[in-house]
Motif scaffolding. Sequence first.
Motif, PDB file in Angstrom:
ATOM      1  N   VAL A   1     -51.761  32.582 -12.062  1.00 46.70           N
ATOM      2  CA  VAL A   1     -50.679  33.534 -12.535  1.00 46.70           C
ATOM      3  C   VAL A   1     -49.526  32.736 -13.172  1.00 46.70           C
ATOM      4  CG1 VAL A   1     -48.965  35.397 -11.431  1.00 46.70           C
ATOM      5  CG2 VAL A   1     -51.061  35.173 -10.558  1.00 46.70           C
ATOM      6  N   LEU A   2     -49.344  32.951 -14.324  1.00 49.29           N
ATOM      7  CA  LEU A   2     -48.144  32.196 -15.192  1.00 49.29           C
ATOM      8  C   LEU A   2     -47.007  32.883 -15.318  1.00 49.29           C
ATOM      9  CD1 LEU A   2     -50.947  31.600 -17.972  1.00 49.29           C
ATOM     10  CD2 LEU A   2     -50.110  29.890 -16.254  1.00 49.29           C
ATOM     11  N   ALA A   3     -45.824  32.191 -15.075  1.00 48.22           N
ATOM     12  CA  ALA A   3     -44.593  32.709 -15.329  1.00 48.22           C
ATOM     13  C   ALA A   3     -44.352  32.415 -16.859  1.00 48.22           C
ATOM     14  CB  ALA A   3     -43.598  31.624 -14.567  1.00 48.22           C
ATOM     15  N   ALA A   4     -44.207  33.480 -17.394  1.00 47.44           N
ATOM     16  CA  ALA A   4     -44.000  33.440 -18.973  1.00 47.44           C
ATOM     17  C   ALA A   4     -42.678  33.395 -19.450  1.00 47.44           C
ATOM     18  CB  ALA A   4     -44.990  34.584 -19.652  1.00 47.44           C
ATOM     19  N   ASP A   5     -41.806  34.033 -18.856  1.00 47.42           N
ATOM     20  CA  ASP A   5     -40.616  34.126 -19.507  1.00 47.42           C
ATOM     21  C   ASP A   5     -39.449  32.856 -19.190  1.00 47.42           C
ATOM     22  OD1 ASP A   5     -38.652  35.360 -21.168  1.00 47.42           O
ATOM     23  OD2 ASP A   5     -37.872  37.024 -19.615  1.00 47.42           O
TER      24      ASP A   5
ATOM     25  N   GLY B   1     -29.487  29.402 -30.716  1.00 46.00           N
ATOM     26  CA  GLY B   1     -30.723  30.110 -31.434  1.00 46.00           C
ATOM     27  C   GLY B   1     -31.760  29.715 -30.858  1.00 46.00           C
ATOM     28  N   ALA B   2     -32.883  30.423 -31.323  1.00 40.43           N
ATOM     29  CA  ALA B   2     -34.310  30.299 -30.866  1.00 40.43           C
ATOM     30  C   ALA B   2     -34.840  28.882 -31.513  1.00 40.43           C
ATOM     31  CB  ALA B   2     -35.042  31.299 -31.307  1.00 40.43           C
TER      32      ALA B   2
ATOM     33  N   ASP C   1     -40.217  35.427 -26.916  1.00 39.25           N
ATOM     34  CA  ASP C   1     -41.346  35.471 -27.451  1.00 39.25           C
ATOM     35  C   ASP C   1     -42.128  34.160 -27.416  1.00 39.25           C
ATOM     36  OD1 ASP C   1     -41.327  38.307 -27.262  1.00 39.25           O
ATOM     37  OD2 ASP C   1     -40.459  38.712 -29.419  1.00 39.25           O
ATOM     38  N   GLN C   2     -41.375  33.209 -28.516  1.00 41.24           N
ATOM     39  CA  GLN C   2     -42.010  31.906 -28.535  1.00 41.24           C
ATOM     40  C   GLN C   2     -42.028  31.224 -27.266  1.00 41.24           C
ATOM     41  OE1 GLN C   2     -39.006  29.961 -31.218  1.00 41.24           O
ATOM     42  NE2 GLN C   2     -38.951  32.005 -32.491  1.00 41.24           N
ATOM     43  N   ALA C   3     -41.418  31.357 -26.546  1.00 45.50           N
ATOM     44  CA  ALA C   3     -41.759  30.941 -24.937  1.00 45.50           C
ATOM     45  C   ALA C   3     -42.987  31.391 -24.396  1.00 45.50           C
ATOM     46  CB  ALA C   3     -40.580  30.849 -24.159  1.00 45.50           C
TER      47      ALA C   3
ATOM     48  N   LEU D   1     -44.128  41.714 -34.539  1.00 42.51           N
ATOM     49  CA  LEU D   1     -42.532  41.201 -34.026  1.00 42.51           C
ATOM     50  C   LEU D   1     -42.693  40.269 -32.898  1.00 42.51           C
ATOM     51  CD1 LEU D   1     -40.641  44.588 -34.081  1.00 42.51           C
ATOM     52  CD2 LEU D   1     -40.420  42.762 -35.678  1.00 42.51           C
ATOM     53  N   GLY D   2     -43.520  40.563 -32.022  1.00 39.43           N
ATOM     54  CA  GLY D   2     -43.571  39.819 -30.489  1.00 39.43           C
ATOM     55  C   GLY D   2     -44.183  38.662 -30.740  1.00 39.43           C
ATOM     56  N   VAL D   3     -44.955  38.416 -29.316  1.00 37.86           N
ATOM     57  CA  VAL D   3     -45.645  37.230 -29.112  1.00 37.86           C
ATOM     58  C   VAL D   3     -46.807  36.784 -30.223  1.00 37.86           C
ATOM     59  CG1 VAL D   3     -47.118  36.203 -27.404  1.00 37.86           C
ATOM     60  CG2 VAL D   3     -45.127  37.200 -26.698  1.00 37.86           C
TER      61      VAL D   3
END
Length: 306
Positions: A153-157, A170-171, A212-214, A242-244
Motif C-alpha cells: 500500500v503506497l502513500a502517494a501524496d 512552485g512545482a 500530481d508529479q509526486a 491534466l493529472g497524474v
Amino acid sequence: MKQLKWHWSALIMGLLLLAGCAGAATQKEPEWLAGEQMDHPLVGQLWSVKKQALVNRDMWLESLPDGVWLLVGEQHDHPDHQRLTHQWMLQLAAQQRLGPLALEMARQPQQPALDAALGQSSVTPEMLDWQPGWPWERYGELVQSGLLHAKRVLAADLDTQQQRDAYQQGAPLPAISEAMAQVLDRMMDEGHCGQLPEALLPKMREVQLARDQAMAEVLLGVELDGRVGLLQAGSVHVRKDLGVPRWLPPDVKHVSVWLVQVDQRQQPQDYLPPAVDGLQVYDYLLFTPAIMPVDYCAAFQSSSRR
C-alpha cells in the motif's frame, strides 16, 4: 414427558436460530449506498470513451492488460466510489493479478507505517497516522483490505510541508501548456467557490501540479511485475490531460476511470468535460447513483466570514 417436551422445544429453537443465521449469512449488501436517481438508465454502466459504447464491467476488468496501472478517479464524499475500488481490488486479488494499491489519501511520510502494517488483519487509523481529513469510516475498509491483499500500500501524496513548499516555490515542473495552466487555475477558482484572490490561483495551481508529479513518481518507483496496480485519487488527479497521467512516460501503461454520479444528462458523452491540448480526458466512465446535493460553497463562504 416434560423432558421430551423440552427436547422438542430446544430442537425447534435451534432450527429457528440456524435459519436466522443462514439468512443473515446469505443477506447481500445493497449494491449502492447512494440513493438518488437510482432509476437513471446509466447507473451501473461502464462507458468506453474510445469506443463510444457501453462495455461489460466484469469482462472489462478481466481484459485489463498485465503490468497496467488502473487509475480510479473518485468523488471523495460519495460512499459508493471507495466500495467500487474495493470490489475491483478483491476481484484482481482473486485472479492473482493484484499489484500495489496507491492512495492519494495517504501522505508519503506515512509509508513506513503502511509498510509495517502490511499483512496485518486489524489496523487502526492511529497505527497509520491516518489524516482526519480522510474519514476512516469511508476509507478504512479499502486500506485494511489493501494491507491484506495488495503487494504493497503506497502513500502517494505530499505532506503538508511539501505542499506549502510548492505553494511558495512552485512545482518541480511547470504546467506543460498555457491551456493546461488556465484550466487548472479555473478549477482552483471554482473549487474555492470564487472566493480566492486571483493572484493566488497560480500558487494553488503549483500545489496541484506538485501533487500530481509526486503521485506519478510514486507509481514509477515500483515494479508491477505483470500485475495490475491501483491508484485511488480524486477525479481531476486521474485525468489524462491534466493529472497524474500527464507526468507518466509513454511506456507506462495506464487506464483511467472516472466514477461519476448521474444527473439529468442521459447520454454518456455529455458528461465528459472539454479536453485540454487535444488529449483524451478519461478512458472510461462508470456511472453511479447520486448523493444528496451539498452546498459546499455556502459552508465555505460562512467559514471565510468568521
